[in-house]
Design an enzyme around this catalytic site. Structure first.
Site, PDB file in Angstrom:
ATOM      1  N   GLY A   1       0.822  -1.197   0.000  1.00 39.64           N
ATOM      2  CA  GLY A   1       0.000   0.000   0.000  1.00 39.64           C
ATOM      3  C   GLY A   1       0.859   1.250   0.000  1.00 39.64           C
ATOM      4  CB  SER A   2      -0.033   4.780   0.515  1.00 43.68           C
ATOM      5  OG  SER A   2      -0.639   4.820   1.797  1.00 43.68           O
TER       6      SER A   2
ATOM      7  CD  GLU B   1      -1.437   9.420   4.678  1.00 45.10           C
ATOM      8  OE1 GLU B   1      -2.035  10.159   5.483  1.00 45.10           O
ATOM      9  OE2 GLU B   1      -1.670   9.407   3.455  1.00 45.10           O
ATOM     10  CB  VAL B   2      -1.484   2.963   4.601  1.00 39.46           C
ATOM     11  CG1 VAL B   2      -2.047   1.726   5.290  1.00 39.46           C
ATOM     12  CG2 VAL B   2      -2.626   3.855   4.123  1.00 39.46           C
ATOM     13  N   GLY B   3       1.562   2.543   5.486  1.00 37.50           N
ATOM     14  CA  GLY B   3       2.602   1.671   6.023  1.00 37.50           C
ATOM     15  C   GLY B   3       3.202   2.199   7.308  1.00 37.50           C
TER      16      GLY B   3
ATOM     17  CD  GLU C   1       5.627  -3.021  -3.007  1.00 35.61           C
ATOM     18  OE1 GLU C   1       6.057  -1.861  -3.151  1.00 35.61           O
ATOM     19  OE2 GLU C   1       4.662  -3.464  -3.642  1.00 35.61           O
TER      20      GLU C   1
ATOM     21  CB  CYS D   1       4.111  -0.743  -6.303  1.00 32.58           C
ATOM     22  SG  CYS D   1       2.607  -1.059  -5.361  1.00 32.58           S
TER      23      CYS D   1
END
Length: 477
Positions: free
Chosen positions: A226-227, A229-231, A248, A282
């Site tokens: 994911g992004s 930010e979310v990571g 990732e 990605c």
């Protein structure tokens, strides 16, 4: 469709649902449950029961079950591809390729797991000379697999296959916009014989379901694509439990086109790197870094090539470009293009949006201080072209973002490319091709803010397990 908790297809306990729309047509495809905290508690209870059952299931039995799943996946390949195409607007040819790759991924992990051996410690220390010490790999436990929207079948497989074959329990959280394909994959896993408390799928908003799954003491690991930010948020929530995290995340990858490059070949690679999956990849090439001596010719040929890209229904096998996952995503890409133009760039091709379809776009006059040259990742078919004069300048431009997933270098000088690759801060470098490349065995993953860990048949099995040493004291004569 319903989510699957403890082997049962169920609705949310409060009956709330989320509508799933066809990205290309806007038509309602189906609904899925919008899970809540009560549902998550049921999932966790079942997972704790399944944790013991699956870990004690011998590897050869786990292998046999997952081989059955591979056969089911191959049997239902067309169905899976059509379902994915209908809910996310991806071209049918890409969806079919993804389903075929998924079968190879599972097969690769099964075969690799059956050939992992432990170690035996040498009796080189006098005080331990009569002891036998050997190692085994054991499961981590409960793994939350958060699957992104852009490659639901392939990335489901890269997370679920190694987790299950190594004896872990999985809880899968699909993307909110297109969860149907992932639910169907889970149905096939259950049909193949994976116990219902070992493989579960929960649907709902990431801000609700995702947070409750991650911020949970009964979880042992989290795997997210994911992004960034979310990571980062997942890493924070996981830290208080010391979850293993595999992340990732984002990227703003470059493809460097050197002065001696075959321009026609470079144009084709640049086009494919951005048009494939409508730029929603990605590791897609999100910046083209071109030597100034050939930049004008490269740009003219790229625009001419994009003119030949066929727009149309993604279920049509002759269509060359699909749709973005949602109108929200298309609007974001449109705003990012406008922002780049406001910073001084010039749009010479495309730049327009029709609901969820975003026209392939070429931006020129990009300078190093613009956001698109640094940390702004555009998840759509947008091609910013950045010029350079020296090899050192090309490397500096490539390394500018906080991300570092993959990079492509197009040149006839392989020695120079390899030396450049050593200086480029990414996880993988593709020489003579776009960075939009992935082999199921390679160590896929990045550096810097692109994440933690690697995915690939040769690597993920070790990350999805832990080493335990067994010591037999005074066992040797």
């Amino acid at each position: 469709m319903k989510m699957i908790i403890n082997g049962r297809k169920v609705d949310a306990s409060d009956g709330k649902k989320i509508e799933v729309f066809n990205s290309a047509t806007g038509e309602l495809v189906d609904t899925v449950p919008s899970a809540n905290e009560k549902d998550i508690q049921k999932v966790m209870k079942a997972a704790q029961e399944g944790k013991k059952v699956w870990a004690e299931t011998p590897l050869y039995e786990r292998s046999a079950i997952l081989k059955k799943y591979v056969k089911l996946l191959e049997k239902h390949k067309s169905e899976i591809a059509k379902l994915e195409c209908s809910e996310m607007g991806k071209r049918i040819v890409e969806c079919e390729a993804e389903a075929s790759t998924a079968a190879k991924i599972f097969t690769g992990f099964i075969e690799r797991a059956n050939h992992i051996c432990g170690d035996v410690m040498p009796d080189c220390q006098s005080e331990c000379g009569k002891d036998l010490i050997f190692t085994r790999r054991e499961p981590l436990g409960v793994i939350v697999c958060i699957v992104p929207f852009n490659y639901p079948v392939e990335l489901f497989s890269h997370k679920v296959a190694p987790a299950l074959i190594m004896g872990n329990v999985i809880i899968v959280k699909p993307a909110t916009d297109n969860p149907l394909t992932v639910i169907r994959l889970m149905e096939l896993l259950i049909e193949a014989g994976v116990p219902g408390n070992v493989a579960q799928v929960v649907t709902g908003r990431g801000s609700v379901v995702g947070n409750q799954l991650v911020d949970n003491p009964y979880v042992d690991a989290v795997s997210l694509t994911g992004s960034t930010e979310v990571g980062c948020e997942i890493a924070k929530k996981s830290s208080k439990y010391l979850h293993n995290v595999f992340l990732e995340l984002g990227g703003n990858d470059a493809m460097i086109v050197m002065e001696d490059a075959n321009i026609d070949f470079a144009v084709e690679e640049a086009m494919l790197g951005r048009v494939w999956n409508a730029g929603q990849t990605c590791c897609a090439t999100k910046r083209i870094v071109v030597n100034n001596k050939i930049k004008e010719e490269f740009t003219k040929k790229l625009v001419a090539r994009l003119d030949k890209v066929k727009r149309g229904n993604p279920s049509d096998y002759t269509t060359d470009i699909g749709y973005l996952i949602s109108e929200r995503a298309a609007i974001k890409a449109e705003e990012q293009v406008k922002h780049t133009i406001e910073q001084g760039a010039k749009c010479i091709y495309g730049g327009t949006r029709d609901k969820t379809f975003f026209e392939p776009t070429v931006l020129i006059d990009i300078t190093s201080d613009m956001d698109v040259a640094n940390d702004m990742e555009i998840f759509g078919p947008v091609i910013p072209i950045i010029g350079f004069d020296t090899e050192e300048e090309a490397i500096e431009i490539t390394n500018a973002p906080i991300y570092g997933l993959q990079c492509g270098i197009v040149t006839n000088n392989t020695k120079k490319a390899i030396n450049m690759a050593a200086k480029i801060q990414v996880g993988n470098v593709v020489i003579n091709g776009t960075g939009n490349y992935r082999h199921i065995d390679m160590a896929f993953g990045g550096t810097k803010m692109t994440g933690i860990g690697r995915e690939g048949v040769q690597y993920t099995l070790e990350e999805m397990s832990k080493v335990k040493s067994y010591v037999l004291k005074n066992i040797l004569n």
